[in-house]
Scaffold this active site. Structure first.
Site, PDB file in Angstrom:
ATOM      1  N   GLU A   1     -96.213  -2.897 -47.454  1.00  0.00           N
ATOM      2  CA  GLU A   1     -95.268  -2.623 -48.446  1.00  0.00           C
ATOM      3  C   GLU A   1     -95.169  -3.802 -49.559  1.00  0.00           C
ATOM      4  OE1 GLU A   1     -94.606  -2.664 -45.168  1.00  0.00           O
ATOM      5  OE2 GLU A   1     -93.200  -1.285 -44.531  1.00  0.00           O
TER       6      GLU A   1
ATOM      7  N   GLU B   1     -84.045  -6.521 -33.345  1.00  0.00           N
ATOM      8  CA  GLU B   1     -85.493  -6.849 -33.327  1.00  0.00           C
ATOM      9  C   GLU B   1     -85.815  -7.840 -32.138  1.00  0.00           C
ATOM     10  OE1 GLU B   1     -88.150  -8.258 -36.857  1.00  0.00           O
ATOM     11  OE2 GLU B   1     -88.330  -6.145 -36.906  1.00  0.00           O
TER      12      GLU B   1
ATOM     13  N   GLY C   1     -89.242 -14.466 -38.766  1.00  0.00           N
ATOM     14  CA  GLY C   1     -88.964 -13.698 -39.941  1.00  0.00           C
ATOM     15  C   GLY C   1     -87.520 -13.618 -39.961  1.00  0.00           C
ATOM     16  N   ARG C   2     -86.876 -13.134 -39.000  1.00  0.00           N
ATOM     17  CA  ARG C   2     -85.448 -12.825 -39.142  1.00  0.00           C
ATOM     18  C   ARG C   2     -84.647 -14.143 -38.862  1.00  0.00           C
ATOM     19  NH1 ARG C   2     -88.165 -10.483 -34.924  1.00  0.00           N
ATOM     20  NH2 ARG C   2     -87.437 -11.291 -32.550  1.00  0.00           N
TER      21      ARG C   2
ATOM     22  N   LYS D   1     -93.722 -13.770 -44.643  1.00  0.00           N
ATOM     23  CA  LYS D   1     -94.238 -14.634 -43.441  1.00  0.00           C
ATOM     24  C   LYS D   1     -95.770 -14.497 -43.214  1.00  0.00           C
ATOM     25  CE  LYS D   1     -93.790 -16.551 -38.811  1.00  0.00           C
ATOM     26  NZ  LYS D   1     -93.215 -16.398 -37.666  1.00  0.00           N
TER      27      LYS D   1
ATOM     28  N   LYS E   1     -97.084   0.302 -37.551  1.00  0.00           N
ATOM     29  CA  LYS E   1     -97.723   0.004 -38.838  1.00  0.00           C
ATOM     30  C   LYS E   1     -99.398   0.347 -38.608  1.00  0.00           C
ATOM     31  CE  LYS E   1     -95.262  -4.200 -39.280  1.00  0.00           C
ATOM     32  NZ  LYS E   1     -95.398  -5.647 -39.418  1.00  0.00           N
TER      33      LYS E   1
ATOM     34  N   HIS F   1     -62.611   4.975 -42.899  1.00  0.00           N
ATOM     35  CA  HIS F   1     -62.846   6.340 -43.448  1.00  0.00           C
ATOM     36  C   HIS F   1     -64.225   6.943 -43.194  1.00  0.00           C
ATOM     37  CE1 HIS F   1     -58.928   5.371 -45.652  1.00  0.00           C
ATOM     38  NE2 HIS F   1     -59.385   4.272 -45.749  1.00  0.00           N
TER      39      HIS F   1
HETATM   40  O1  F6P Z   1     -90.421  -5.612 -38.830  1.00  0.00           O
HETATM   41  C1  F6P Z   1     -91.600  -6.283 -38.540  1.00  0.00           C
HETATM   42  C2  F6P Z   1     -91.637  -7.670 -39.418  1.00  0.00           C
HETATM   43  O2  F6P Z   1     -92.658  -8.369 -38.768  1.00  0.00           O
HETATM   44  C3  F6P Z   1     -90.436  -8.397 -39.171  1.00  0.00           C
HETATM   45  O3  F6P Z   1     -90.262  -9.312 -38.123  1.00  0.00           O
HETATM   46  C4  F6P Z   1     -90.431  -9.304 -40.415  1.00  0.00           C
HETATM   47  O4  F6P Z   1     -88.999  -9.814 -41.001  1.00  0.00           O
HETATM   48  C5  F6P Z   1     -90.871  -8.188 -41.550  1.00  0.00           C
HETATM   49  O5  F6P Z   1     -91.678  -7.265 -40.793  1.00  0.00           O
HETATM   50  C6  F6P Z   1     -91.715  -8.865 -42.717  1.00  0.00           C
HETATM   51  O6  F6P Z   1     -92.722  -9.516 -42.169  1.00  0.00           O
HETATM   52  P1  F6P Z   1     -93.385 -10.578 -43.283  1.00  0.00           P
HETATM   53  O7  F6P Z   1     -92.023 -11.704 -43.685  1.00  0.00           O
HETATM   54  O8  F6P Z   1     -94.443 -11.138 -42.569  1.00  0.00           O
HETATM   55  O9  F6P Z   1     -93.738  -9.809 -44.670  1.00  0.00           O
END
Ligand code: F6P
Length: 533
Positions: free
Chosen positions: A201, A340, A254-255, A195, A499, A371
């Protein structure tokens, strides 16, 4: 001991400052007392039908008083107005001044920008299918840009996968190494979902994946890259062709984004009809949520039970027990969606909520969980509320094994609720000839105390439609829980500090002078690791 109430936050905007802290609501006190006085009614069946799902609330404490108090509480919280504001795309995300309009993404008649992007996705998939392009996809994304894609692909691959879909979320080099193993770069499409298009990462993994394409002799590697983002400009600036940049918007969390172009990799893997059916199921749940009175409103009833279990009865966690192996990613998906969203401790006015809020969410499919941790669920001191999920019909021919699966689900749920009788167990041991003192002693170890709450959600079968309805059920449940607690479920300020700190430590690992604010342990390890580089 509840934390002392801070004075109203002078910085809070007018509408948030006008927000009443939960503890000041007489309707909360009435709800709390009613729940404390309520009991399990094992001779009562409490079913709510919603969008083809059946939600069984029978294994939660209840009474006429709790039902009346629940309606009064939601009305005191302005449930109707809040629900309308959410569904109308008003700026309900107050701290970021944004809408949370994920329901628009699956609306039967969406706004133009949504329908346009859905059409672009459909055409891209249909063209790739027609051209027989891409044997494999490497999907790069994390959190809400990852879990929904994994869950939907895994749950809906019954009709067979058209392409191999490999996931790269973690910055750990093994994630990408494992994903590219055995893939032909010339037949591989790289999809970067982010987003913000700033997640370290994802950008680092994308750089690596593009380098892998280039090293394979692909002259224009970005021609084999798709971006799905709310920052299309950033994606295009990287060199990704505009025709391969798909957009969603700031008003999609995002979620909460699976319903958007984030569903593109799912469509490439298992078919465009899957993501369209998932959206249809969610839309049906939206309609149920929008139109159904509180007493029969499944998300609202689930939220009330969850708030009772968390904030009154003191269950610190919620375990997700999906009795279907294809729902292995449901627990992590709901972990992010719930934790979150509800992992907040201050209300809209910036004051401590005053009661425990979002639980920890965890779990794994049944019967594996039996289990792994059901011992803790049955005989641990704390226990947890459990959401059991089962599908009446299997999508395989093993009817006996499916009966065994469902029998286990029902048995675990009943045992958590009713427990076992120490007297009966002791008599059983005595009848087997065990000495009385040993029988008494052993029966105490074997007793299941029971009285542990659970919900049962029954899907007719695991179709994309039912999956969409299930995920929307949880989205709206979480929204109602946040409304009761007075928290904002749509921001995630709690992820920013870590972060930022990581970026600073990374620079120090590369030799920059360590920050004096580090605790001694962190300082020690930065020094050790920096030396080793
Ligand atoms: O964990 C923090 C967060 O911003 C989430 O809310 C989001 O889904 C994830 O990192 C990835 O963010 P992006 O879609 O901006 O890469």
């Amino acid at each position: 001991m509840l934390p002392p109430l801070e004075p109203a936050n002078p910085a809070a905007p007018a509408d948030a400052a006008g927000h009443t802290n939960l503890l000041e609501l007489p309707e909360w006190q009435a709800f709390r007392l009613a729940i404390e006085d309520a009991t399990f009614c094992t001779d009562e069946l409490r079913l709510v039908e919603a969008a083809g799902l059946t939600v069984d609330l029978s294994a939660h404490v209840t009474s006429p008083a709790t039902r009346d108090a629940a309606v009064a509480l939601l009305n005191a919280r302005g449930f109707d107005q809040a629900r309308q504001a959410l569904l109308a795309g008003e700026h309900v995300n107050k701290t970021e001044d944004r809408a949370a309009w994920h329901t628009m993404l699956r609306a039967p008649d969406p706004i133009l920008e949504v329908s346009r992007e859905h059409q672009r996705v459909r055409e891209f998939v249909q063209q790739a299918d027609a051209d027989g392009r891409w044997k494999a996809i490497i999907h790069i994304g994390i959190g809400g840009s990852d879990w929904g894609v994994r869950l939907a692909t895994d749950a809906c691959s019954g009709s067979g996968a058209r392409r191999a879909l490999k996931f790269v979320a973690n910055i750990d080099g093994h994630a990408l190494e494992d994903a590219i193993l055995g893939l032909d770069p010339k037949e591989t499409l790289v999809i970067a979902t982010s987003k913000s298009f700033t997640t370290t990462e994802t950008l680092a993994n994308l750089r690596r994946a593009v380098a892998w394409l280039a090293q394979a002799g692909i002259d224009q590697p970005y021609e084999q890259v798709v971006a799905i983002t709310a920052r299309p400009d950033a994606a295009r600036a990287l060199g990704i062709p505009a025709s391969q940049v798909f957009e969603f918007w700031d008003w999609v969390g995002g979620r909460y984004s699976l319903w958007s172009a984030v569903g593109l990799p799912v469509a490439l893997a298992v078919g465009i009809d899957v993501i369209e059916d998932i959206r249809a199921g969610a839309a049906a749940m939206d309609a149920h949520f929008a139109q159904t009175p509180i007493a029969q409103n499944a998300p609202a009833q689930l939220a009330l039970a969850a708030v009772a279990n968390r904030s009154v009865l003191g269950y610190g966690s919620l375990s997700i027990a999906a009795y279907d192996a294809r729902l292995q990613f449901l627990a992590p998906y709901l972990q992010q969606l719930d934790m979150e969203s509800l992992g907040k401790s201050v209300d809209m006015a910036g004051n401590p909520v005053g009661v425990p809020t979002g639980p920890s969410v965890w779990g794994m499919p049944g019967t594996d969980g039996q289990h792994t941790f059901f011992q803790w669920l049955h005989q641990g001191t704390d226990g947890a509320a459990v959401d059991f999920i089962m599908c009446r019909e299997a999508d395989h021919q093993w009817t006996e094994e499916h009966a065994m699966l469902l029998a286990n689900c029902l048995a675990q749920r009943q045992t958590l609720l009713q427990g076992t009788s120490a007297d009966a167990d002791r008599d059983h041991l005595l009848a087997q000839g065990m000495p009385a003192d040993k029988a008494e002693w052993l029966s105490r170890h074997r007793k299941h105390q029971g009285g542990r709450p659970s919900t049962l959600i029954v899907l007719p079968r695991l179709t994309p439609y039912a999956l969409g309805a299930l995920l929307a059920l949880y989205e709206h449940k979480i929204f109602v829980q946040a409304l009761i607690w007075g928290i904002n479920p749509f921001d995630q300020w709690g992820v920013e500090a870590g972060k930022k700190m990581a970026s600073g430590i990374l620079r120090e690992l590369h030799g920059q002078e360590p920050d004096a604010s580090h605790d001694l342990s962190t300082h020690h390890w930065i020094s050790v690791l920096a030396q080793g580089r």
